[in-house]
Write an enzyme that holds these catalytic residues in place. Structure first.
Site, mmCIF file in Angstrom:
data_model
loop_
_atom_site.group_PDB
_atom_site.id
_atom_site.type_symbol
_atom_site.label_atom_id
_atom_site.label_comp_id
_atom_site.label_asym_id
_atom_site.label_seq_id
_atom_site.Cartn_x
_atom_site.Cartn_y
_atom_site.Cartn_z
ATOM 1 N N LYS A 22 0.833 -1.215 0.000
ATOM 2 C CA LYS A 22 0.000 0.000 0.000
ATOM 3 C C LYS A 22 0.862 1.256 0.000
ATOM 4 O O LYS A 22 0.639 2.175 -0.788
ATOM 5 C CB LYS A 22 -0.911 -0.005 1.225
ATOM 6 C CG LYS A 22 -1.452 1.350 1.646
ATOM 7 C CD LYS A 22 -2.202 1.231 2.957
ATOM 8 C CE LYS A 22 -2.435 2.473 3.748
ATOM 9 N NZ LYS A 22 -1.328 3.206 4.282
ATOM 10 N N ASN A 23 1.828 1.308 0.921
ATOM 11 C CA ASN A 23 2.568 2.564 1.069
ATOM 12 C C ASN A 23 3.553 2.813 -0.066
ATOM 13 O O ASN A 23 4.054 3.920 -0.213
ATOM 14 C CB ASN A 23 3.244 2.628 2.447
ATOM 15 C CG ASN A 23 2.208 2.856 3.539
ATOM 16 O OD1 ASN A 23 1.076 3.269 3.253
ATOM 17 N ND2 ASN A 23 2.560 2.569 4.780
ATOM 18 N N CYS A 116 -5.099 8.451 8.563
ATOM 19 C CA CYS A 116 -5.454 7.959 9.900
ATOM 20 C C CYS A 116 -5.172 9.014 10.956
ATOM 21 O O CYS A 116 -4.171 9.718 10.885
ATOM 22 C CB CYS A 116 -4.647 6.702 10.229
ATOM 23 S SG CYS A 116 -5.152 5.265 9.300
ATOM 24 N N ARG A 121 0.280 15.109 12.936
ATOM 25 C CA ARG A 121 1.137 14.572 11.867
ATOM 26 C C ARG A 121 1.605 15.745 11.004
ATOM 27 O O ARG A 121 1.083 15.992 9.924
ATOM 28 C CB ARG A 121 0.375 13.532 11.032
ATOM 29 C CG ARG A 121 -0.040 12.320 11.834
ATOM 30 C CD ARG A 121 -0.817 11.307 11.008
ATOM 31 N NE ARG A 121 0.021 10.534 10.119
ATOM 32 C CZ ARG A 121 -0.440 9.632 9.249
ATOM 33 N NH1 ARG A 121 -1.734 9.389 9.190
ATOM 34 N NH2 ARG A 121 0.374 8.974 8.454
ATOM 35 N N PRO A 122 2.600 16.487 11.497
ATOM 36 C CA PRO A 122 3.028 17.691 10.779
ATOM 37 C C PRO A 122 3.674 17.361 9.431
ATOM 38 O O PRO A 122 4.066 16.222 9.181
ATOM 39 C CB PRO A 122 4.050 18.329 11.718
ATOM 40 C CG PRO A 122 4.437 17.285 12.694
ATOM 41 C CD PRO A 122 3.382 16.235 12.710
ATOM 42 N N ASP A 304 3.486 0.579 12.253
ATOM 43 C CA ASP A 304 2.241 0.105 11.635
ATOM 44 C C ASP A 304 1.834 -1.286 12.127
ATOM 45 O O ASP A 304 0.729 -1.740 11.841
ATOM 46 C CB ASP A 304 2.371 0.107 10.103
ATOM 47 C CG ASP A 304 2.551 1.517 9.563
ATOM 48 O OD1 ASP A 304 2.283 2.478 10.304
ATOM 49 O OD2 ASP A 304 2.979 1.656 8.400
ATOM 50 N N ILE A 326 7.268 6.395 17.262
ATOM 51 C CA ILE A 326 6.981 7.187 16.053
ATOM 52 C C ILE A 326 5.753 8.069 16.295
ATOM 53 O O ILE A 326 5.783 9.274 16.022
ATOM 54 C CB ILE A 326 6.740 6.271 14.823
ATOM 55 C CG1 ILE A 326 7.880 5.251 14.678
ATOM 56 C CG2 ILE A 326 6.562 7.103 13.550
ATOM 57 C CD1 ILE A 326 9.231 5.809 14.352
ATOM 58 N N ARG A 396 -9.116 0.588 3.518
ATOM 59 C CA ARG A 396 -8.095 1.480 2.974
ATOM 60 C C ARG A 396 -6.792 0.739 2.708
ATOM 61 O O ARG A 396 -6.020 1.155 1.853
ATOM 62 C CB ARG A 396 -7.823 2.650 3.938
ATOM 63 C CG ARG A 396 -8.953 3.653 4.006
ATOM 64 C CD ARG A 396 -8.520 4.896 4.730
ATOM 65 N NE ARG A 396 -7.141 5.185 4.399
ATOM 66 C CZ ARG A 396 -6.212 5.607 5.252
ATOM 67 N NH1 ARG A 396 -6.522 5.806 6.492
ATOM 68 N NH2 ARG A 396 -4.988 5.839 4.852
HETATM 69 C C1 EPZ Z 1 4.352 6.791 6.498
HETATM 70 O O1 EPZ Z 1 3.693 7.950 6.970
HETATM 71 C C2 EPZ Z 1 3.284 5.746 6.328
HETATM 72 N N1 EPZ Z 1 2.284 6.250 5.389
HETATM 73 C C3 EPZ Z 1 2.635 5.415 7.663
HETATM 74 O O2 EPZ Z 1 1.784 4.312 7.450
HETATM 75 C C4 EPZ Z 1 3.700 5.007 8.677
HETATM 76 O O3 EPZ Z 1 3.111 4.851 9.936
HETATM 77 C C5 EPZ Z 1 4.799 6.059 8.754
HETATM 78 O O4 EPZ Z 1 5.331 6.331 7.425
HETATM 79 C C6 EPZ Z 1 5.966 5.651 9.632
HETATM 80 O O5 EPZ Z 1 6.529 4.459 9.161
HETATM 81 C C7 EPZ Z 1 2.510 6.219 4.102
HETATM 82 O O6 EPZ Z 1 3.542 5.757 3.636
HETATM 83 C C8 EPZ Z 1 1.446 6.732 3.213
HETATM 84 P P1 EPZ Z 1 6.667 9.848 8.640
HETATM 85 P P2 EPZ Z 1 4.454 9.343 6.959
HETATM 86 O O7 EPZ Z 1 6.810 11.125 7.929
HETATM 87 O O8 EPZ Z 1 5.431 9.326 5.852
HETATM 88 C C9 EPZ Z 1 6.993 13.066 12.164
HETATM 89 C C10 EPZ Z 1 -0.147 2.988 7.774
HETATM 90 O O9 EPZ Z 1 -0.753 2.501 8.754
HETATM 91 N N2 EPZ Z 1 7.025 14.075 11.086
HETATM 92 O O10 EPZ Z 1 7.718 8.802 8.428
HETATM 93 O O11 EPZ Z 1 3.459 10.415 6.965
HETATM 94 C C11 EPZ Z 1 5.648 12.344 12.224
HETATM 95 O O12 EPZ Z 1 4.699 13.066 12.959
HETATM 96 C C12 EPZ Z 1 0.397 4.383 7.817
HETATM 97 O O13 EPZ Z 1 0.028 2.373 6.705
HETATM 98 C C13 EPZ Z 1 7.238 15.410 11.411
HETATM 99 O O14 EPZ Z 1 7.383 15.779 12.586
HETATM 100 O O15 EPZ Z 1 5.227 9.245 8.338
HETATM 101 C C14 EPZ Z 1 6.044 11.021 12.851
HETATM 102 O O16 EPZ Z 1 6.140 11.190 14.234
HETATM 103 C C15 EPZ Z 1 -0.059 5.215 8.933
HETATM 104 N N3 EPZ Z 1 7.272 16.335 10.399
HETATM 105 C C16 EPZ Z 1 7.449 10.777 12.297
HETATM 106 O O17 EPZ Z 1 7.922 12.046 11.847
HETATM 107 C C17 EPZ Z 1 7.129 15.974 9.089
HETATM 108 O O18 EPZ Z 1 7.180 16.861 8.220
HETATM 109 C C18 EPZ Z 1 7.511 9.799 11.132
HETATM 110 O O19 EPZ Z 1 6.506 10.138 10.180
HETATM 111 C C19 EPZ Z 1 6.923 14.623 8.770
HETATM 112 C C20 EPZ Z 1 6.881 13.683 9.788
#
Ligand code: EPZ
Length: 435
Positions: A22-23, A116, A121-122, A304, A326, A396
């Site tokens: 998916k991702n 979700c 989620r900034p 996840d 995370i 989803r």
């Molecule tokens: C991806 O989300 C996945 N989604 C998520 O999968 C997954 O949980 C996550 O990576 C972590 O592995 C997709 O690929 C579509 P991150 P993403 O940016 O990229 C913080 C699922 O269940 N952060 O790696 O949005 C953030 O808040 C989903 O399939 C900032 O602070 O996650 C988090 O604490 C849910 N500022 C950490 O970093 C930013 O600009 C990691 O988030 C971006 C992120």
């Protein structure tokens, strides 16, 4: 909304074919827009997020052919337009339109993403990355408008390891002038998958899968064919499920290396895990040992899978602790598990689980995708019927969940309307049941 019903207590055994990731899919689809020709993506999971993305692309004028497990995307007829909330709010990964369209047209106006609800989620790292490449970024009432006369390569250090920011910067930088270096990049297999597609399109990306990625920008990218990697989170979900019900399940079409952290934890509790070239067999045991789990960016234990793992640990006698490093608030499944009889306390980022209690089937609500699968696993361990509201969250991300569960011997069915007499298989009142 729709409901999922699980009748627990059945022995689960057999093989389950894992779908494409998916991702990856939700990043590869917008990435295809960067090409000046058709891109075919195979091993596509037919899940809700993919359907929504397809609709977004069609809304923007792209030619999209979606058939079975493949999609052909031709972005040449796409009209860059403002995409406010609406469909883009329905999924997180709509933020990849920022990187793809900024790279291709030098401008984009697309609303902030949804996805979700896991607490804040900034997207600051995405924005900082685009700004470093020379884009001016403005938030106009929730619509992110970005513009650059010419994107130029830059050295970008990510303050936090972010999957989304790493991919988004790669997308934009692949059409920028000169060299971009992403430091402290995320190393998830989905990032390697996106880099593989872009390189097949003619990009020059090195180091994907390590924490330093180098992207030499290029003017033109061409169409190509690409096969999506297997979904390690879907596979991990079935592995955890197998251990929780003391079943004997083989996940097929997987890359065992992508699941090492999961295999290691399952072995630590006492399950038998046998890896082959492209499959993993998990054999449950009656007696398990409690463990501590800490989620971390890849190759650590994935956030996840934190939620289904919590369910598994309710079935392990003794005290286990699971800490989500995370997402601080990814614990909305805990209240529902408690309603099923689990003994779990949440303290800060950790869930303290007093395992070994038999869960009971009841009515619960899936608040997000992985909470949904956590409740499915819980339902399968009971001797009763669990009614899970919020099926759309599960749709989803899990392709043909009911079909795959049934193939393993589970009793599961879905109800796509909400009648009062939700009897199994009873569609005499016009209720639709489908697999
Ligand atoms: C991806 O989300 C996945 N989604 C998520 O999968 C997954 O949980 C996550 O990576 C972590 O592995 C997709 O690929 C579509 P991150 P993403 O940016 O990229 C913080 C699922 O269940 N952060 O790696 O949005 C953030 O808040 C989903 O399939 C900032 O602070 O996650 C988090 O604490 C849910 N500022 C950490 O970093 C930013 O600009 C990691 O988030 C971006 C992120």
């Amino acid at each position: 909304m729709g409901k999922l019903f699980i009748e627990g207590g059945k022995p689960l055994a057999g093989k389950v074919e894992i779908s494409g990731a998916k991702n990856s899919a939700v990043a590869l689809i917008p990435a295809a827009l960067l090409a000046d020709g058709p891109v075919v993506i195979e091993n596509l999971p037919r899940i809700q997020d993919v359907e929504i993305y397809t609709e977004i692309l069609r809304d923007m004028g792209a030619d999209v052919l979606l058939e079975g497990d493949w999609i052909e995307i031709d972005g040449r007829s796409l009209r860059p337009m403002t995409m406010p909330n609406g469909r883009v709010k329905k999924l997180r990964a709509s933020y990849y339109l920022w990187g793809a369209l900024l790279g291709k047209y030098g401008e984009v106006s697309v609303g902030l993403p949804g996805g979700c609800d896991l607490g804040p989620r900034p997207v600051d790292l995405h924005i900082k990355g685009f700004q470093a490449l020379g884009a001016r970024v403005e938030n106009k009432n929730g619509v992110m408008s970005m513009k650059a006369d010419r994107l130029r390569g830059a050295r970008i250090y990510l303050d936090l390891v972010s999957v989304g920011a790493t991919i988004n910067i790669m997308l934009a930088a692949s059409r920028a002038e000169g060299l971009t270096v992403i430091e402290n990049a995320a190393r998830e297999p989905e990032i390697v998958d996106v880099a593989t597609l872009l390189n097949n399109m003619g990009a020059n990306i090195k180091g994907a899968g390590t924490d330093v990625i180098r992207i030499e920008g290029t003017d033109r990218l061409r169409g190509c064919r690409h096969t999506i990697i297997p979904d390690r989170i879907e596979a991990g979900s079935y592995m955890i499920l197998a251990a929780a019900v003391r079943g004997d399940v083989t996940v097929e079409n997987v890359i065992p290396k992508h699941l090492e952290s999961v295999s290691a934890k399952l072995r630590e509790i006492g399950a038998t895990v046998v890896e082959d070239d492209d499959s993993i067999r998990v054999i449950g045991r009656e007696r398990y040992s409690p463990v501590d789990v800490k989620t971390a960016p890849y190759p650590g234990f994935p956030t996840d899978l934190q939620q289904p793992m919590t369910t598994l640990l309710t079935q392990v006698k003794g005290s286990s602790i699971i800490t989500d490093n995370i997402y601080a608030n990814r614990f909305r499944h805990v209240d529902e598990l408690r309603r099923m009889g689990a003994s779990i306390k949440v303290e800060g980022r950790s869930a303290l689980i007093e395992g070994g209690t038999k869960l009971v089937g009841t009515k619960v609500v899936a608040s997000d995708l992985r909470a949904g699968i956590a409740l499915v696993v819980a339902g399968l361990t009971t001797d009763g019927i669990t009614e899970i509201d919020g099926l759309s969250h599960i749709d989803r991300g899990y392709e043909n969940l009911v079909g795959k569960l049934r193939k393993l011997g589970a009793s599961a069915w879905r109800e796509t309307t909400t009648p009062s007499n939700a009897m199994k298989g009873d569609n005499s009142d016009g209720t639709q049941f489908d697999a």
